[in-house]
Write an enzyme that holds these catalytic residues in place. Structure first.
Site, short mmCIF file in Angstrom:
data_model
loop_
_atom_site.label_atom_id
_atom_site.label_comp_id
_atom_site.label_asym_id
_atom_site.label_seq_id
_atom_site.Cartn_x
_atom_site.Cartn_y
_atom_site.Cartn_z
N CYS A 112 -33.75 61.37 -55.78
CA CYS A 112 -32.54 62.27 -56.15
C CYS A 112 -32.54 62.67 -57.63
O CYS A 112 -33.71 62.41 -58.27
CB CYS A 112 -31.11 61.31 -56.27
SG CYS A 112 -31.41 60.07 -57.06
N ASP A 174 -18.66 61.08 -48.11
CA ASP A 174 -18.31 60.72 -49.38
C ASP A 174 -17.21 60.05 -49.65
O ASP A 174 -16.01 60.53 -49.31
CB ASP A 174 -18.33 62.12 -50.11
CG ASP A 174 -18.29 62.17 -51.53
OD1 ASP A 174 -18.08 61.16 -52.02
OD2 ASP A 174 -18.74 63.02 -52.13
N ARG A 176 -16.13 58.64 -52.45
CA ARG A 176 -15.80 58.22 -53.82
C ARG A 176 -14.26 58.74 -54.48
O ARG A 176 -13.86 59.42 -53.84
CB ARG A 176 -16.75 59.29 -54.94
CG ARG A 176 -17.98 58.66 -54.49
CD ARG A 176 -19.02 59.57 -55.27
NE ARG A 176 -19.05 61.02 -54.72
CZ ARG A 176 -20.18 61.96 -54.94
NH1 ARG A 176 -20.91 61.45 -55.98
NH2 ARG A 176 -20.49 62.87 -54.34
#
Ligand code: ZN
Length: 251
Positions: A112, A174, A176
């Site tokens: 990444c 996701d 988060r």
């Protein structure tokens, strides 16, 4: 019986702790603390704050400090924020909400571009003159945790893309949450900020969570043969903007 705090320790710390009330309880913010940082070979002085979530809401900080030694905090992760320049009052500040990436930030993994983005955003903050970098410790692997991320990497080595791998393990793509970070930001700055991101979804999520945003600044990443597929997935599946639209696919 355990002895209470000595009064000198308390008087030193008291002035540096701030209570932030939240829906779930409280955030205790400690700082600012001088933090000279090695940034591409140059020493740059940031100010550092760290925060802790707690159910107990009190301005009697002795109660909170007393609990620390038995709370086993090293088993959990705390988030923190680096601040540069006149962040509280400066007209135009840029911020980065950086999700922790054990492999990228610490080991410099090329799967990444988090490690690259971390340093790059610190540099951009310094060049801009004022800003802050939030380092969000509960965001590992987009919120799935480090061990699950390792599992996801195994799947990725077997043909799954990032989104498929997370979903294959039963996670939403996701998960988060930025609410704590936004509460902390509000405690250290009232004025709007420019957000460094290539992810329009993140910008929207932060706006919806109450962040006052004056603009977006793209943050180009470190593309290599190892992360090309990962970055392309971000563009294709996660709504990230491509380079020629003025943004980097990562974060
Ligand atoms: Zn990463």
């Amino acid at each position: 019986m355990k002895q209470g705090l000595n009064s000198k320790v308390l008087s030193v710390l008291e002035d540096k702790i701030q209570l932030i009330r939240t829906e779930k309880g409280a955030i205790y913010l400690v700082g600012p603390i001088k933090l000279p940082v090695n940034l591409y070979g140059e020493t740059v002085e940031f100010k550092w704050y760290c925060w802790l979530n707690c159910d107990e809401v009190t301005e009697d900080f002795e109660r909170i400090i007393d609990k620390l030694s038995s709370s086993n905090l090293a088993e959990l992760q705390q988030s923190s924020v680096l601040v540069y320049g006149d962040f509280e009052y400066g007209e135009d500040a840029i911020i980065r909400m950086h999700s922790i990436c054990h492999t990228g930030d610490i080991f410099g993994s090329k799967r990444c571009d988090c490690g690259y983005q971390l340093k790059k955003s610190m540099k951009m903050i310094q060049e801009h003159g004022t800003g802050s970098l939030f380092y969000l410790a509960n965001h590992e692997g987009r919120g799935i945790g480090l061990f699950s991320k390792a599992m996801a990497y195994v799947l990725q080595e077997n043909g799954y893309d990032t989104v498929e791998a997370n979903e294959g393990l039963g996670f939403v793509d996701d998960s988060r949450n930025y609410s704590d970070a936004i509460q902390v930001l509000k405690a250290i700055r009232q004025k709007p900020v420019t957000l460094m991101t290539n992810n329009p979804k993140k910008l929207n999520a932060l706006k919806e969570a109450g962040l006052k945003v004056s603009g977006r600044q793209p943050l180009w990443g470190d593309i290599s043969e190892y992360n090309e597929k990962y970055l392309q997935t971000k563009i294709n599946k996660s709504g990230h903007l491509e380079e020629d639209e003025g943004a980097c696919p990562n974060d």
